[in-house]
Design a protein around this motif. Sequence first.
Motif, short mmCIF file in Angstrom:
data_model
loop_
_atom_site.label_atom_id
_atom_site.label_comp_id
_atom_site.label_asym_id
_atom_site.label_seq_id
_atom_site.Cartn_x
_atom_site.Cartn_y
_atom_site.Cartn_z
N SER A 164 4.16 -1.78 5.59
CA SER A 164 4.38 -1.67 4.16
C SER A 164 5.75 -1.02 3.94
CB SER A 164 3.26 -0.85 3.51
OG SER A 164 3.35 -0.88 2.10
N GLY A 165 6.06 -0.70 2.68
CA GLY A 165 7.35 -0.11 2.36
C GLY A 165 8.44 -1.16 2.23
N SER A 212 3.14 5.26 -5.37
CA SER A 212 1.83 5.60 -4.80
C SER A 212 1.92 6.89 -3.99
CB SER A 212 1.29 4.46 -3.95
OG SER A 212 2.08 4.25 -2.79
N ALA A 213 3.02 7.05 -3.25
CA ALA A 213 3.21 8.28 -2.48
C ALA A 213 3.36 9.48 -3.40
CB ALA A 213 4.42 8.14 -1.58
N PRO A 242 5.98 12.39 2.68
CA PRO A 242 7.09 11.62 2.12
C PRO A 242 8.14 12.46 1.39
CG PRO A 242 5.11 11.25 0.82
CD PRO A 242 4.77 12.28 1.85
N GLY A 254 6.40 3.25 6.13
CA GLY A 254 5.29 2.50 5.56
C GLY A 254 4.31 2.00 6.60
N SER A 287 0.81 -1.22 0.00
CA SER A 287 0.00 0.00 0.00
C SER A 287 0.84 1.27 0.00
CB SER A 287 -0.95 0.01 1.20
OG SER A 287 -0.22 -0.12 2.42
N PHE A 288 2.10 1.19 0.50
CA PHE A 288 2.98 2.36 0.46
C PHE A 288 4.18 2.05 -0.41
CE2 PHE A 288 6.60 4.90 1.90
CZ PHE A 288 6.06 6.17 1.78
#
Length: 329
Positions: A108-109, A41-42, A305, A104, A36-37
């Motif tokens: 995530s990340g 996307s960021a 970010p 994240g 999701s991250f």
Amino acid sequence: MIVRRIIGRLSLLALLGGWPATQAMAQQVPVPRDTSFTVHSAFAKALKTNPGISIARPAAPATIEARLNQTYCTLGSRALQLDVFYPKARRKRGYPAVLFIHGGGWRSGDRSQHVAMAQQLAARGYVTATAEYRLSTEALYPAAVHDLKAAIRWLRANATAYHIDTAKVAVWGFSAGGQLAALLGTTNGDPQLEGTACHTRYSSRVQAIVDVDGTLAFIHPESGEGDDRKGTSAATYWFGAPKTEKPELWLQAGALSHVTAQTPPILFLNSSVARMHAGRDDMRRQLDAFHIYHETHAFPDAPHPFPLFNPWFDPTLDYTAAFLKRVFN
């Protein structure tokens, strides 16, 4: 959809108290990643309010070397890895080392997100490493802390190979990684958070902290972590329970709870999103009381970010390098 359902079931098991068996299994088999991250996307989100930005992709400097996919700790069949970047030139006294920790939301990340920053800092005379750690889809707090302290021990265990000055080790983290960096640095020598796996003959102490938009306190008037009214928050997933049920864990994970006269110097780099650095001002007051050096630099119009994007990548690098030069020289 299938991946998200599996992740949701693992997280639900954690919240229902069934995590120990799940965690043991997670050390044996790969866990689906929460994506999701990501940088892209960021970027897509930040671009809506910052149309002039771009993803920072500087070329890798010709003066550095890299060793990728180095296993720093093995848990069962689970190999935790990091990537190392270091100057080609050797010097007798060795180079300071910096461990980079990605963000994240603790779920995530991935470690690739700060490779560019690690490469550029390596070119300025540092051995840098970007480390993965177990996320909340795989293991609950404090597993990530144990992993990253093991990564620091690995750096010291491999000091000869990479020409590291073991008396000068820093942590640099963004968002959830910033929270982790601050916690690592403020719990030097704390047996509760040390962990017992991998290179335990070596120290996990750090001598400097760079916290890039990472919270300093979970239970704090400024904190937005743990608001589960619209769905389970990232922090609740990580701790395995809401703050009302296990407040002792939420308090323990905040660096603000651990400031002492032995806390290392710290650099705070912050965006315009105040809740992302909850507890920072209280922590600065504590640092002042102990006469511990600290710096704060904020980018008033920056999205959360910001270190991933131009125009903030270069000043983030410059502030980091200047701070480390000051505290290590």
